[in-house]
Design an enzyme around this catalytic site. Structure first.
Site, PDB file in Angstrom:
ATOM      1  N   HIS A 185      -5.431  14.267  -9.158  1.00 55.39           N
ATOM      2  CA  HIS A 185      -5.546  12.850  -9.506  1.00 55.39           C
ATOM      3  C   HIS A 185      -4.674  12.464 -10.706  1.00 55.39           C
ATOM      4  O   HIS A 185      -4.242  11.317 -10.812  1.00 55.39           O
ATOM      5  CB  HIS A 185      -7.011  12.493  -9.779  1.00 55.39           C
ATOM      6  CG  HIS A 185      -7.844  12.482  -8.540  1.00 55.39           C
ATOM      7  ND1 HIS A 185      -7.899  11.392  -7.699  1.00 55.39           N
ATOM      8  CD2 HIS A 185      -8.645  13.423  -7.982  1.00 55.39           C
ATOM      9  CE1 HIS A 185      -8.704  11.659  -6.681  1.00 55.39           C
ATOM     10  NE2 HIS A 185      -9.162  12.892  -6.833  1.00 55.39           N
TER      11      HIS A 185
ATOM     12  N   ASP B   6       0.844  -1.194   0.000  1.00 52.68           N
ATOM     13  CA  ASP B   6       0.000   0.000   0.000  1.00 52.68           C
ATOM     14  C   ASP B   6       0.880   1.245   0.000  1.00 52.68           C
ATOM     15  O   ASP B   6       1.747   1.399   0.857  1.00 52.68           O
ATOM     16  CB  ASP B   6      -0.907  -0.018   1.238  1.00 52.68           C
ATOM     17  CG  ASP B   6      -1.883   1.132   1.258  1.00 52.68           C
ATOM     18  OD1 ASP B   6      -1.468   2.237   1.677  1.00 52.68           O
ATOM     19  OD2 ASP B   6      -3.043   0.951   0.876  1.00 52.68           O
ATOM     20  N   ILE B   7       0.671   2.130  -0.969  1.00 50.39           N
ATOM     21  CA  ILE B   7       1.439   3.374  -1.033  1.00 50.39           C
ATOM     22  C   ILE B   7       1.054   4.253   0.149  1.00 50.39           C
ATOM     23  O   ILE B   7      -0.129   4.554   0.361  1.00 50.39           O
ATOM     24  CB  ILE B   7       1.178   4.120  -2.354  1.00 50.39           C
ATOM     25  CG1 ILE B   7       1.557   3.234  -3.547  1.00 50.39           C
ATOM     26  CG2 ILE B   7       1.951   5.432  -2.396  1.00 50.39           C
ATOM     27  CD1 ILE B   7       1.222   3.844  -4.885  1.00 50.39           C
TER      28      ILE B   7
ATOM     29  N   ASP C 225      -2.195   9.418 -10.591  1.00 48.89           N
ATOM     30  CA  ASP C 225      -2.149   8.308 -11.548  1.00 48.89           C
ATOM     31  C   ASP C 225      -0.716   8.051 -12.015  1.00 48.89           C
ATOM     32  O   ASP C 225      -0.314   6.901 -12.210  1.00 48.89           O
ATOM     33  CB  ASP C 225      -3.041   8.609 -12.752  1.00 48.89           C
ATOM     34  CG  ASP C 225      -4.526   8.476 -12.438  1.00 48.89           C
ATOM     35  OD1 ASP C 225      -4.859   7.942 -11.355  1.00 48.89           O
ATOM     36  OD2 ASP C 225      -5.344   8.885 -13.274  1.00 48.89           O
TER      37      ASP C 225
ATOM     38  N   GLU D 148      -4.739   2.274  -4.196  1.00 48.68           N
ATOM     39  CA  GLU D 148      -3.275   2.302  -4.151  1.00 48.68           C
ATOM     40  C   GLU D 148      -2.701   1.012  -3.576  1.00 48.68           C
ATOM     41  O   GLU D 148      -1.519   0.960  -3.212  1.00 48.68           O
ATOM     42  CB  GLU D 148      -2.798   3.508  -3.325  1.00 48.68           C
ATOM     43  CG  GLU D 148      -3.137   3.446  -1.848  1.00 48.68           C
ATOM     44  CD  GLU D 148      -4.504   4.028  -1.512  1.00 48.68           C
ATOM     45  OE1 GLU D 148      -4.680   4.433  -0.351  1.00 48.68           O
ATOM     46  OE2 GLU D 148      -5.377   4.084  -2.396  1.00 48.68           O
TER      47      GLU D 148
ATOM     48  N   ASN E 279      -2.927  12.730  -3.882  1.00 48.92           N
ATOM     49  CA  ASN E 279      -4.044  13.131  -4.747  1.00 48.92           C
ATOM     50  C   ASN E 279      -4.576  14.511  -4.376  1.00 48.92           C
ATOM     51  O   ASN E 279      -4.848  15.349  -5.238  1.00 48.92           O
ATOM     52  CB  ASN E 279      -5.173  12.105  -4.658  1.00 48.92           C
ATOM     53  CG  ASN E 279      -5.023  10.980  -5.655  1.00 48.92           C
ATOM     54  OD1 ASN E 279      -4.335  11.110  -6.665  1.00 48.92           O
ATOM     55  ND2 ASN E 279      -5.655   9.849  -5.390  1.00 48.92           N
TER      56      ASN E 279
END
Length: 249
Positions: free
Chosen positions: A139, A126-127, A143, A169, A134
């Protein structure tokens, strides 16, 4: 085996293997780039009069009479439905497998373990603080971080490993033939790689990090239990301050 293009189903993709020379329009098509080996899509036809067929060739569209389409010999490659089925297994943004696809792959590994005791491990990554990325940069930049993150993981994994975008994520990694002790070392190596990489729009390394949780076979043969164990290990890493690895032993 070849068939006339007119006999293709709507949405099919095929390779042109020959063009007849009995119609004046054949030369026009060749001049426009319709040659042997090009891909075409039969987009639509008139099922009643069969007067015209619309062919998609590279980036342009050509409407031809059915008589000419019958002279375009093609070799079917992949039907529209097969193409959609393949696309349904991948995440559009990162090109990784999606959750549905990996669930099926892991079930296959569970059966392999039950029959032959071939080990495997799962890593859930998980980031860290992705929502802040974001919210701060938008966004579109988020991305870019996701795609860069996926590319780095792919580069750091073995050919036998499988990478999936689990959701948002979160990414799930299947490590085939890998005991959980080995998975812990792999996860730590990946964690350091992410921490030491530069992610646009950030100018320096260390501003994007990852928390990871891992599990191996056993604790059990139930797929959902494996996913839950990996998720639990991930949240242990998060509660401990993030940017670290926790594995269930």
């Amino acid at each position: 085996m070849t068939i006339p293009a007119i006999e293709m189903f709507v949405g099919e993709t095929a390779e042109i293997v020959s063009l007849g020379d009995d119609f004046p329009d054949v030369k026009r098509l060749k001049n426009m780039g319709v040659r042997e080996g090009k891909l075409i899509d039969l987009l639509q036809s008139d099922p009643l009069a069969a007067r015209k067929v619309v062919l998609g060739v590279d980036n342009f569209r050509i409407a031809v009479h059915a008589e000419l389409a019958a002279q375009i010999r093609v070799r079917p490659i992949k039907s529209y439905y097969e193409a959609v089925k393949v696309q349904a297994h991948y995440d559009n943004l990162t090109g990784c497998f999606n959750r549905h696809a990996l669930e099926g792959i892991v079930r296959g590994e569970v059966l392999k373990y039950a029959e032959k005791r071939v080990p495997f491990s799962l890593l859930l990554a998980d980031i860290d603080h992705f929502k802040k990325i974001n919210d701060t940069y938008g966004h579109q930049e988020g991305d870019r971080v996701l795609k860069r993150f996926a590319d780095l993981l792919r580069h750091g994994l073995r050919r036998s490993d499988v990478l999936c975008r689990w959701g948002g994520e979160e990414f799930l990694i299947l490590l085939r033939g890998t005991l959980v002790e080995e998975a812990s070392l792999i996860a730590e190596r990946l964690r350091r790689m992410i921490e030491e990489s530069i992610f646009p729009p950030f100018p320096t390394e260390g501003l994007v990090t990852v928390s990871m949780g891992g599990v191996g076979m056993p604790p059990g043969t139930d797929v959902n239990r494996l996913f839950a164990e990996a998720d639990s290990a991930l949240y242990t890493s998060k509660r401990a301050g993030r940017n670290r690895v926790t594995v269930c032993r």
